[in-house]
Design a protein around this motif. Structure first.
Motif, PDB file in Angstrom:
ATOM      1  N   VAL A  43      33.370 -64.301 -41.966  1.00  0.00           N
ATOM      2  CA  VAL A  43      33.245 -63.145 -42.596  1.00  0.00           C
ATOM      3  C   VAL A  43      32.622 -61.880 -41.962  1.00  0.00           C
ATOM      4  CG1 VAL A  43      32.341 -62.843 -44.434  1.00  0.00           C
ATOM      5  CG2 VAL A  43      33.635 -65.258 -44.535  1.00  0.00           C
ATOM      6  N   GLN A  44      31.315 -61.961 -41.530  1.00  0.00           N
ATOM      7  CA  GLN A  44      30.813 -60.844 -40.901  1.00  0.00           C
ATOM      8  C   GLN A  44      31.729 -60.010 -39.622  1.00  0.00           C
ATOM      9  OE1 GLN A  44      27.173 -60.347 -41.146  1.00  0.00           O
ATOM     10  NE2 GLN A  44      28.163 -58.542 -40.338  1.00  0.00           N
ATOM     11  N   LEU A  45      32.894 -61.123 -39.274  1.00  0.00           N
ATOM     12  CA  LEU A  45      34.069 -60.239 -38.691  1.00  0.00           C
ATOM     13  C   LEU A  45      34.746 -59.169 -39.213  1.00  0.00           C
ATOM     14  CD1 LEU A  45      36.173 -61.765 -34.942  1.00  0.00           C
ATOM     15  CD2 LEU A  45      37.390 -60.849 -37.713  1.00  0.00           C
ATOM     16  N   LEU A  46      35.130 -59.906 -40.833  1.00  0.00           N
ATOM     17  CA  LEU A  46      35.896 -59.537 -41.159  1.00  0.00           C
ATOM     18  C   LEU A  46      35.212 -57.976 -41.837  1.00  0.00           C
ATOM     19  CD1 LEU A  46      39.227 -59.064 -42.636  1.00  0.00           C
ATOM     20  CD2 LEU A  46      37.802 -60.433 -44.714  1.00  0.00           C
ATOM     21  N   SER A  47      34.341 -58.614 -42.678  1.00  0.00           N
ATOM     22  CA  SER A  47      33.314 -57.324 -42.442  1.00  0.00           C
ATOM     23  C   SER A  47      33.348 -55.662 -42.151  1.00  0.00           C
ATOM     24  CB  SER A  47      32.300 -57.408 -43.180  1.00  0.00           C
ATOM     25  OG  SER A  47      31.076 -56.838 -43.247  1.00  0.00           O
ATOM     26  N   GLY A  48      32.902 -56.267 -40.739  1.00  0.00           N
ATOM     27  CA  GLY A  48      33.533 -55.699 -40.039  1.00  0.00           C
ATOM     28  C   GLY A  48      34.072 -54.658 -38.881  1.00  0.00           C
ATOM     29  N   VAL A  49      35.702 -55.182 -39.847  1.00  0.00           N
ATOM     30  CA  VAL A  49      36.419 -55.115 -39.635  1.00  0.00           C
ATOM     31  C   VAL A  49      36.535 -53.476 -40.540  1.00  0.00           C
ATOM     32  CG1 VAL A  49      39.212 -54.951 -39.933  1.00  0.00           C
ATOM     33  CG2 VAL A  49      37.790 -56.582 -38.228  1.00  0.00           C
ATOM     34  N   ILE A  50      36.645 -54.093 -42.280  1.00  0.00           N
ATOM     35  CA  ILE A  50      36.365 -53.724 -42.890  1.00  0.00           C
ATOM     36  C   ILE A  50      35.796 -52.162 -42.726  1.00  0.00           C
ATOM     37  CG2 ILE A  50      36.290 -53.113 -45.352  1.00  0.00           C
ATOM     38  CD1 ILE A  50      37.637 -55.684 -45.193  1.00  0.00           C
ATOM     39  N   GLY A  62      27.694 -43.507 -34.822  1.00  0.00           N
ATOM     40  CA  GLY A  62      26.435 -45.249 -34.495  1.00  0.00           C
ATOM     41  C   GLY A  62      26.912 -46.896 -35.067  1.00  0.00           C
ATOM     42  N   GLY A  63      27.364 -45.715 -36.075  1.00  0.00           N
ATOM     43  CA  GLY A  63      28.267 -46.954 -37.477  1.00  0.00           C
ATOM     44  C   GLY A  63      28.758 -47.612 -37.419  1.00  0.00           C
ATOM     45  N   VAL A  64      30.293 -47.251 -36.765  1.00  0.00           N
ATOM     46  CA  VAL A  64      31.099 -47.546 -36.487  1.00  0.00           C
ATOM     47  C   VAL A  64      30.614 -48.089 -35.028  1.00  0.00           C
ATOM     48  CG1 VAL A  64      33.861 -46.314 -35.151  1.00  0.00           C
ATOM     49  CG2 VAL A  64      32.590 -44.949 -37.382  1.00  0.00           C
ATOM     50  N   GLY A  65      30.000 -47.588 -33.741  1.00  0.00           N
ATOM     51  CA  GLY A  65      29.756 -48.751 -32.994  1.00  0.00           C
ATOM     52  C   GLY A  65      29.524 -49.721 -32.969  1.00  0.00           C
ATOM     53  N   LYS A  66      28.518 -48.940 -34.048  1.00  0.00           N
ATOM     54  CA  LYS A  66      27.056 -50.735 -34.695  1.00  0.00           C
ATOM     55  C   LYS A  66      28.578 -52.227 -34.728  1.00  0.00           C
ATOM     56  CE  LYS A  66      26.412 -51.453 -38.923  1.00  0.00           C
ATOM     57  NZ  LYS A  66      25.582 -51.908 -39.858  1.00  0.00           N
ATOM     58  N   GLN A  67      29.560 -51.774 -36.257  1.00  0.00           N
ATOM     59  CA  GLN A  67      30.459 -52.262 -36.289  1.00  0.00           C
ATOM     60  C   GLN A  67      31.335 -53.431 -35.424  1.00  0.00           C
ATOM     61  OE1 GLN A  67      30.254 -53.315 -39.559  1.00  0.00           O
ATOM     62  NE2 GLN A  67      28.538 -51.613 -39.841  1.00  0.00           N
ATOM     63  N   ILE A  71      31.323 -57.184 -34.543  1.00  0.00           N
ATOM     64  CA  ILE A  71      32.772 -57.723 -34.355  1.00  0.00           C
ATOM     65  C   ILE A  71      32.644 -59.064 -32.673  1.00  0.00           C
ATOM     66  CG2 ILE A  71      35.530 -57.354 -33.674  1.00  0.00           C
ATOM     67  CD1 ILE A  71      34.638 -55.432 -35.553  1.00  0.00           C
ATOM     68  N   LEU A  72      32.462 -58.282 -32.481  1.00  0.00           N
ATOM     69  CA  LEU A  72      32.323 -58.952 -31.169  1.00  0.00           C
ATOM     70  C   LEU A  72      31.529 -59.843 -30.788  1.00  0.00           C
ATOM     71  CD1 LEU A  72      32.269 -55.789 -28.466  1.00  0.00           C
ATOM     72  CD2 LEU A  72      34.072 -58.199 -28.967  1.00  0.00           C
TER      73      LEU A  72
END
Length: 214
Positions: A43-50, A62-67, A71-72
């Motif tokens: 669920v965290q992975l899907l949240s990060g992708v979106i 930085g927020g993009v990099g954080k996501q 994901i990783l």
């Protein structure tokens, strides 16, 4: 992604759909982590992708990099929790040792310095260099600690939220700011639950995840 990055009028402002959906999934992942459910990671992975789309639209690199880190880390956390579960299928939790805690704090400080300097030298990467760097590295630290089953990861989330809430509001991510506020409450409740779990765990449990990484 075009639909996700579209906006709807909410709370008196235009809010990205990706901001809403990604953060609702993030809240779900946090609640699952509180329950020590391994479903927290997919669920965290899907949240990060979106949320990649939401932060990209807000020009917060930085927020993009954080996501991407989220994901990783979600993939790595899933494998850690699969190996670190106890005989009853539950996930072992423990407090970090003094050395582990010092390494986590020191690594977070050095990482923030390095990323903040990068954003300062290349200002096109972020509108808010140091807060953005702090959240980026702090999120990584929190997820590493969570993947290792350390109770201390909740403290890392508290530290991230204290900066994340005003930063999100200041950059037009209204729903992210609201969600970070809800995160803060859930983090405190999760901290209490994991604290009690760590205090009452059997001595052998304290070394379960360490043995898994050997």
């Amino acid at each position: 992604m075009n639909w996700l990055n579209g906006t709807i009028h909410l709370l008196g402002q235009d809010v990205y759909r990706s901001d809403i959906i990604g953060n609702l999934l993030g809240l779900t992942a946090l609640a699952l982590g509180w329950r020590r459910s391994r479903l927290t990671w997919p669920v965290q992975l899907l949240s990060g992708v979106i949320l990649v789309g939401a932060y990209w639209s807000a020009h917060l690199s930085g927020g993009v990099g954080k996501q991407f880190v989220v994901i990783l880390a979600a993939v790595w956390g899933w494998t850690r929790w699969q190996r670190g579960k106890q005989g009853d299928g539950d996930v072992a939790v423990r407090f970090a040792t003094g050395r582990e805690r010092a390494l986590l704090i020191g690594g977070t400080a050095l990482g923030t310095l390095a990323v903040g300097t990068l954003f300062t030298v290349y200002p096109q990467l972020s509108w808010d260099a140091w807060p953005d760097a702090y959240i980026f590295v702090g999120t990584l630290a929190a997820m590493v600690a969570q993947a290792r089953g350390w109770v201390d990861f909740w403290f890392a989330w508290v530290a991230v939220d204290l900066v994340g809430v005003p930063l999100a509001f200041n950059n037009g991510l209204v729903f992210s700011g609201f969600t970070y506020s809800v995160y803060f409450v859930l983090v405190l409740l999760g901290l209490r639950a994991w604290w009690l779990r760590g205090r009452t765990a059997r001595p052998a449990t304290d070394h379960a995840l360490q043995g898994a990484s050997a």
